[in-house]
Enzyme design. Structure first.
Site, PDB file in Angstrom:
ATOM      1  N   ALA A 152       0.838  -1.200   0.000  1.00  0.00           N
ATOM      2  CA  ALA A 152       0.000   0.000   0.000  1.00  0.00           C
ATOM      3  C   ALA A 152       0.879   1.259   0.000  1.00  0.00           C
ATOM      4  O   ALA A 152       2.011   1.231   0.486  1.00  0.00           O
ATOM      5  CB  ALA A 152      -0.923  -0.003   1.217  1.00  0.00           C
ATOM      6  N   LYS A 178       1.983  -4.933   3.211  1.00  0.00           N
ATOM      7  CA  LYS A 178       3.059  -4.041   3.662  1.00  0.00           C
ATOM      8  C   LYS A 178       2.661  -2.584   3.456  1.00  0.00           C
ATOM      9  O   LYS A 178       2.393  -2.166   2.335  1.00  0.00           O
ATOM     10  CB  LYS A 178       4.362  -4.297   2.895  1.00  0.00           C
ATOM     11  CG  LYS A 178       5.566  -3.546   3.516  1.00  0.00           C
ATOM     12  CD  LYS A 178       6.784  -3.578   2.630  1.00  0.00           C
ATOM     13  CE  LYS A 178       6.816  -2.408   1.668  1.00  0.00           C
ATOM     14  NZ  LYS A 178       7.007  -1.103   2.334  1.00  0.00           N
ATOM     15  N   GLU A 381       4.352  13.417 -13.095  1.00  0.00           N
ATOM     16  CA  GLU A 381       3.490  13.544 -11.928  1.00  0.00           C
ATOM     17  C   GLU A 381       4.199  14.332 -10.825  1.00  0.00           C
ATOM     18  O   GLU A 381       5.248  13.925 -10.329  1.00  0.00           O
ATOM     19  CB  GLU A 381       3.094  12.164 -11.423  1.00  0.00           C
ATOM     20  CG  GLU A 381       2.026  12.175 -10.361  1.00  0.00           C
ATOM     21  CD  GLU A 381       1.530  10.783 -10.007  1.00  0.00           C
ATOM     22  OE1 GLU A 381       0.341  10.642  -9.682  1.00  0.00           O
ATOM     23  OE2 GLU A 381       2.329   9.829 -10.064  1.00  0.00           O
TER      24      GLU A 381
END
Length: 479
Positions: A152, A178, A381
């Protein structure tokens, strides 16, 4: 006076444990920039133990009836509601998020999503039986895949944990999850909650760094690896999983285009887009941070957006007037700062563009105009509270520029022209297209992208299906 640091631990086979070799990582509160806890830096032996536990628990959990798994998930949802304030406190310390917004914008959808997948647990079915060859009946079984290794991210540690464990457990899989090394606290608390409800070994949490995640993915036990993270991390996971032909679920970066046509209600669009761009400090793969505005309203829109940015507040978690808190970590602050420092000469910072305060990782709401399609800040990004604005001439150019990035997760179109909205939604190459809104998500609808934004779906029946496999059973009618 020295304050004792909180000690976070792994959760393996129903018990909390330190890393086998005792190694730890400092966990930093992004509001203060100070260490407030330590978490395990898990290695091979810790991952082995978690995978062994998940593998041992899998047969019984797989064979539990859908009703039993549903009951467990509904209990988990109820427990999340009962422990909401504890979860909010842990998440805010993890991330610096505003307490009230976490209470209203994260806890309710998380609980709803768990309950949705509790319902999905009762829908684990194949197509109807039939005779497709004389004397033989075919049946399709839908089964869980096995042990799932899940990683995650740090931008929504609690919610992304839900997106991963809820469909996996509902389908009958067991989990080794995790959290990010910068945000383990709320996930460890989730382990405490879930561990009191499901059999030991069904849900395990391993804390650690990139190497820990790599060890999980490369481990021979998991049948599936799921990650929400950067494109770089996704590519590494896919490459590692390929060695064992593991199933892979990737939700990676985004660079959502927000296409605003001249017939748009500017005031409403600016209000909604600024919230969707700055919420969670812009640390959202679907954030409305790349705005394309038709040239006839460009100047008016930019002025209104800059004003909205100047009126948007960032600050401490207990300040109810703030929209967002700090960036998650010092590396992220450096990344956002670097994008602004490297802006080309033709770009103009209309608002913000600077750090806020000298403590923690706060960054001002920022608007940058005058940009070109091939500029770095358009193509890559930023993952921060930075909204860029480009001016386009017509629908064809808007579509070309909107699609002209490597990411393809989410997008939005702002217009009163229904035909134009339908044309754009058909041609925009993104996993989600919002029309006259941006960022709402519901448990019933899929979330996931194309291109370098990855593959697989979160939420919805499609996300549930990703955690299952299909088996054909054929039987003779002559015996």
């Amino acid at each position: 006076m020295t304050t004792e640091l909180r000690r976070l631990r792994n959760y393996i086979n129903g018990e909390f444990r330190d890393a086998a070799d005792g190694r730890t990582i400092d966990v930093i509160n992004p509001v203060t920039g100070e260490v407030y806890a330590t978490s395990p830096l898990s290695g091979q032996s810790d991952v082995d133990a978690a995978m062994d536990a998940a593998a041992a628990a899998f047969p019984a959990w797989r064979d539990a009836t859908p009703a039993e798994r549903q009951k467990a998930l509904l209990k988990i949802a109820d427990a999340f509601e009962e422990r909401a304030e504890d979860l909010i406190a842990a998440e805010s310390e993890n991330t610096g998020k505003p307490l009230e917004l976490t209470r209203t914008e994260e806890i309710p959808p998380m609980v709803d999503q768990i309950r949705f997948f509790a319902g999905a647990a009762r829908m684990l079915e194949g197509r109807s039986a039939g005779e497709y060859m004389e004397g033989l009946t075919s049946i399709v079984r839908r089964e869980p895949v096995g042990v799932c290794a899940q990683v995650a991210p740090w931008n929504y540690p609690m919610m992304m944990a839900v997106w991963k464990f809820a469909p996996a457990l509902a389908a009958g899989n067991t989990v080794v999850l995790k959290p990010s090394d910068t945000t383990p606290a709320s996930t460890v608390l989730i382990a405490e909650i879930i561990g009191s409800i499901v059999p030991k070994g069904v849900f395990n949490v391993i804390c650690g760094d990139r190497d820990t995640g790599r060890t999980m993915v490369e481990h021979p036990t998991p049948a599936m690896a799921s990650i929400t993270g950067s494109v770089r991390a996704g590519i590494q996971v896919a490459a590692s999983a390929a060695k064992d032909v593991k199933r892979v679920h990737l939700e990676l970066g985004g660079k959502a285009p927000v296409v605003v046509f001249e017939d748009t209600d500017i005031a409403k669009a600016v209000e909604d887009i600024s919230v969707a761009g700055y919420f969670n400090a812009g640390q959202d793969c679907t954030a409305a941070t790349r705005v394309l505005v038709q040239e006839s309203i460009h100047d008016e829109f930019v002025a209104a957006l800059a004003k909205a940015a100047s009126e948007t507040k960032t600050g401490a978690p207990d300040d109810e007037d703030v929209l967002y808190g700090p960036l998650n970590n010092s590396n992220q602050l450096a990344q956002v700062t670097g994008f602004i420092d490297r802006l080309p000469a033709h770009a103009k910072v209309e608002a913000g563009g600077h750090r806020v305060g000298d403590k923690g990782y706060f960054y001002a709401p920022t608007v940058v105009s005058g940009l070109k399609q091939d500029d770095e800040i358009i193509q890559n990004e930023v993952f921060g509270p930075v909204i860029t604005v480009q001016s386009f001439t017509d629908e064809a150019q808007a579509l070309e520029w909107a699609n002209g990035v490597e990411f393809a997760l989410a997008s939005s179109v702002w217009t009163k022209d229904h035909g134009r909205a339908m044309r754009m939604s058909k041609s925009l190459d993104f996993g989600c297209v919002w029309i006259n809104t941006h960022i709402p998500l519901v448990a019933e609808m899929p979330h996931g992208g194309f291109k370098k934004s990855g593959y697989g779906k979160d939420l919805s029946a499609y996300g549930f299906d990703d955690y299952t496999r299909v088996k054909h059973v054929m039987t003779s009618l002559d015996v």
